[in-house]
Design an enzyme around this catalytic site. Structure first.
Site, PDB file in Angstrom:
ATOM      1  N   LYS A  27      -5.641   1.952   0.507  1.00  0.00           N
ATOM      2  CA  LYS A  27      -7.069   2.140   0.798  1.00  0.00           C
ATOM      3  C   LYS A  27      -7.558   3.518   0.409  1.00  0.00           C
ATOM      4  O   LYS A  27      -8.744   3.735   0.289  1.00  0.00           O
ATOM      5  CB  LYS A  27      -7.307   1.953   2.298  1.00  0.00           C
ATOM      6  CG  LYS A  27      -7.131   0.531   2.737  1.00  0.00           C
ATOM      7  CD  LYS A  27      -7.676   0.341   4.131  1.00  0.00           C
ATOM      8  CE  LYS A  27      -7.097  -0.913   4.737  1.00  0.00           C
ATOM      9  NZ  LYS A  27      -6.273  -0.627   5.905  1.00  0.00           N
ATOM     10  N   MET A  56      -1.023   9.383  12.892  1.00  0.00           N
ATOM     11  CA  MET A  56      -2.256   9.813  12.218  1.00  0.00           C
ATOM     12  C   MET A  56      -2.840  11.048  12.891  1.00  0.00           C
ATOM     13  O   MET A  56      -4.054  11.173  13.009  1.00  0.00           O
ATOM     14  CB  MET A  56      -3.294   8.662  12.214  1.00  0.00           C
ATOM     15  CG  MET A  56      -2.826   7.474  11.407  1.00  0.00           C
ATOM     16  SD  MET A  56      -3.879   6.033  11.601  1.00  0.00           S
ATOM     17  CE  MET A  56      -3.293   5.339  13.112  1.00  0.00           C
ATOM     18  N   ASP A  60       0.850  -1.191   0.000  1.00  0.00           N
ATOM     19  CA  ASP A  60       0.000   0.000   0.000  1.00  0.00           C
ATOM     20  C   ASP A  60       0.878   1.230   0.000  1.00  0.00           C
ATOM     21  O   ASP A  60       2.095   1.147  -0.101  1.00  0.00           O
ATOM     22  CB  ASP A  60      -0.978  -0.023   1.186  1.00  0.00           C
ATOM     23  CG  ASP A  60      -0.237  -0.190   2.488  1.00  0.00           C
ATOM     24  OD1 ASP A  60       0.743   0.548   2.696  1.00  0.00           O
ATOM     25  OD2 ASP A  60      -0.607  -1.079   3.286  1.00  0.00           O
TER      26      ASP A  60
HETATM   27  C1  LIG Z   1      -1.945   3.486   9.457  1.00  0.00           C
HETATM   28  S1  LIG Z   1      -0.572   4.063  10.371  1.00  0.00           S
HETATM   29  C2  LIG Z   1       0.593   2.840  10.003  1.00  0.00           C
HETATM   30  C3  LIG Z   1       1.704   2.782  10.984  1.00  0.00           C
HETATM   31  C4  LIG Z   1       2.718   1.740  10.635  1.00  0.00           C
HETATM   32  N1  LIG Z   1       2.181   0.411  10.771  1.00  0.00           N
HETATM   33  C5  LIG Z   1       3.975   1.858  11.476  1.00  0.00           C
HETATM   34  O1  LIG Z   1       4.270   0.947  12.291  1.00  0.00           O
HETATM   35  O2  LIG Z   1       4.683   2.858  11.337  1.00  0.00           O
HETATM   36  C6  LIG Z   1      -0.121   5.419   9.381  1.00  0.00           C
HETATM   37  C7  LIG Z   1       0.562   6.531  10.168  1.00  0.00           C
HETATM   38  O3  LIG Z   1       1.876   6.156  10.464  1.00  0.00           O
HETATM   39  C8  LIG Z   1       2.701   7.289  10.482  1.00  0.00           C
HETATM   40  N2  LIG Z   1       3.745   7.121   9.465  1.00  0.00           N
HETATM   41  C9  LIG Z   1       3.901   6.090   8.646  1.00  0.00           C
HETATM   42  N3  LIG Z   1       4.996   6.252   7.884  1.00  0.00           N
HETATM   43  C10 LIG Z   1       5.539   7.426   8.253  1.00  0.00           C
HETATM   44  C11 LIG Z   1       6.689   8.158   7.853  1.00  0.00           C
HETATM   45  N4  LIG Z   1       7.517   7.712   6.925  1.00  0.00           N
HETATM   46  N5  LIG Z   1       6.936   9.338   8.449  1.00  0.00           N
HETATM   47  C12 LIG Z   1       6.132   9.798   9.430  1.00  0.00           C
HETATM   48  N6  LIG Z   1       5.040   9.160   9.842  1.00  0.00           N
HETATM   49  C13 LIG Z   1       4.739   7.989   9.263  1.00  0.00           C
HETATM   50  C14 LIG Z   1       1.824   8.480  10.162  1.00  0.00           C
HETATM   51  O4  LIG Z   1       1.364   9.006  11.378  1.00  0.00           O
HETATM   52  C15 LIG Z   1       0.707   7.820   9.405  1.00  0.00           C
HETATM   53  O5  LIG Z   1      -0.457   8.601   9.472  1.00  0.00           O
END
Ligand SMILES: C[S@@+](CC[C@H](N)C(=O)[O-])C[C@H]1O[C@@H](n2cnc3c(N)ncnc32)[C@H](O)[C@@H]1O
Length: 467
Positions: free
Chosen positions: A270, A393, A248
């Site tokens: 999604k 998020m 994704d």
């Molecule tokens: C649905 S969650 C998934 C989290 C993921 N499973 C993890 O362990 O990082 C999505 C959120 O993760 C954070 N996120 C994911 N990748 C990121 C990145 N490269 N930089 C900053 N925040 C990130 C943001 O807050 C985003 O809205």
């Protein structure tokens, strides 16, 4: 090519090592691993080599080398001295006697050379630069080391255990070939590589007998926050074995380059059509969790190796738990490979320690996702000092979240860092306080995936090369 790689059986064979120092010891150890009978000749002998002699593992001749010492009883002589004159004498004597010779660091005086070795016994990988660049050969060894599971040898042991049975039960060469191929890339191999050799043997025996064996496999794999080098070795191996990769928008597409060229990579983001992709492509619709679960099950049931690549860690705000439940309910073999979660990637690349002695004793990962226009959290708990909050998020509701912290007694001057696109080259870090961070984020037009790090540790941020 002027060297042919061959594996030479040295078990019980007489070998001579000329030299008694560190280099000699290094070569000696390899010879002993190959179960050679080794004699060391040198006027000076290191304590380590003496210890080996005391343990009865090598014989010592405390004298300078002279050509009469070398006769045809010896299969191989290694000259590990830093004296080119001695090396030349050893080489010439060996050539006269027809004994294989290796003079360390003098390729022109070698009839055999030591390769750089990746040891996954009984699998051995030998790498050589034909003496042109031994250091490069060692670097290449490092690359291969990283690619091969430490338990690779288990697969060879498994094959050894099964060989006779396979021969008896599957008489045709074609059937045997199919069996081995199925075995080495399937879930049974995964079991052996994970260290469950006995279970793997049992399952393989059932496969030989023709019992139905599940062939498909699902791996929920953490892709880390972005930097493709942050995935684990296990994730890399599984990607290289995958037939189907479901990814994704939170996993960096560069990671897909690790998959096989012929693997089917399916976008299952999604949030609407993927940018730049025609909206009518079947893999470009807004996918709901249920249909992702179905896709995982459908491909695995078709006997495919499915990798569900997930941004960060599969079990942190990743709905990995639901995918796991769906796969297990469908009776599939599943494994979960952790990844570096966004909070950790962001903190490291921004140089912000998440905990710090006497300043922050715990860290909480919380979600700022709004449900019915509000964020439900235990606000009084979150306002307590001595802790770090990492809010996932939380960009959309940032202003509200910060107000709620203050409303529940939190300090407006508590430091906050927003890390956008953490670990990507375009990472940005915006710092402020609970009171002003929302304005700063608006002004900076932050739009990429971001986490908010809240707590005194933000003031400790140090520049890092990666940030
Ligand atoms: C649905 S969650 C998934 C989290 C993921 N499973 C993890 O362990 O990082 C999505 C959120 O993760 C954070 N996120 C994911 N990748 C990121 C990145 N490269 N930089 C900053 N925040 C990130 C943001 O807050 C985003 O809205």
């Amino acid at each position: 090519m002027f060297y042919l790689p061959l594996f030479h059986r040295l078990q019980g064979a007489a070998c001579l090592v000329v030299g008694g120092g560190t280099t000699a010891l290094r070569k000696l150890r390899w010879l002993l691993r190959a179960q050679a009978r080794v004699t060391v000749v040198s006027p000076q002998i290191s304590a380590e080599i003496r210890d080996l002699a005391a343990a009865g593992e090598v014989s010592l001749l405390e004298q300078t080398f002279s050509p009469e010492l070398l006769d045809q009883r010896f299969v191989l002589v290694v000259s590990a001295t830093n004296n080119p004159g001695v090396n030349k004498t050893v080489h010439d004597a060996a050539v006269r006697q027809g004994v294989l010779v290796n003079c360390v660091d003098q390729p022109e005086l070698c009839t055999v050379i030591f390769p750089a070795i990746v040891d996954r016994l009984p699998i051995l990988v030998a790498i050589s630069s034909m003496g042109a660049a031994p250091t490069l050969a060692r670097v290449v060894r490092g690359w291969i080391e990283a690619r091969l599971s430490p338990n690779l040898g288990n697969l060879a042991v498994l094959a050894q255990r099964l060989r006779n049975r396979v021969k008896q039960t599957l008489p045709s060469t074609a059937a045997r070939k199919t069996f081995w191929e199925q075995l080495f890339i399937g879930p049974i191999a995964e079991q052996a590589l994970s260290g469950n050799l006995d279970k793997a043997t049992e399952a393989a025996a059932a496969l030989i007998e023709g019992s139905p064996v599940k062939t498909g496999q699902v791996a929920l794999v953490g892709a880390g926050p972005g930097d493709p080098e942050l995935i684990t070795l296990k994730a890399l191996r599984l990607l290289q074995m995958a037939d189907v990769v479901l990814y994704d928008k939170l996993s960096n597409e560069k990671i897909l380059d690790y998959a096989r060229r012929d693997a089917e990579c399916i976008y299952v983001g999604k949030q609407g059509p993927k940018p730049g992709m025609p909206p009518d492509r079947p893999d470009n619709r807004s996918n709901q969790q249920g249909s992702i679960n179905e896709l995982i099950v459908q491909h695995a049931r078709a006997g495919k190796h499915v990798v569900r690549l997930k941004g960060g860690d599969p079990f942190i705000y990743g709905r990995g738990g639901e995918e796991l439940e769906a796969a297990v309910a469908a009776g599939l073999d599943v494994l979960v490979v952790p990844g570096i979660t966004a909070a950790m990637g962001a903190a490291s690349y921004a140089g912000i320690p998440l905990t710090y002695r006497n300043l922050s004793l715990s860290v909480r990962f919380v979600t700022g996702h709004r449900v019915e226009n509000t964020v439900n959290m235990d606000w009084p708990e979150l306002t307590k000092p001595d802790q770090t909050l990492v809010i996932y998020m939380g960009l959309v509701g940032l202003r509200q979240i910060m107000s709620l912290l203050v409303e529940h007694g939190g300090a407006g001057e508590r430091p906050v860092a927003i890390v956008e696109n953490a670990t990507y080259p375009e990472q940005r870090v915006i710092t402020g306080t609970v009171a002003d961070i929302a304005d700063k984020v608006d002004a900076a037009k932050v739009q990429g995936p971001s986490v908010a790090i809240v707590g005194d540790v933000v003031n400790l941020a140090q520049p890092t090369i990666s940030g």
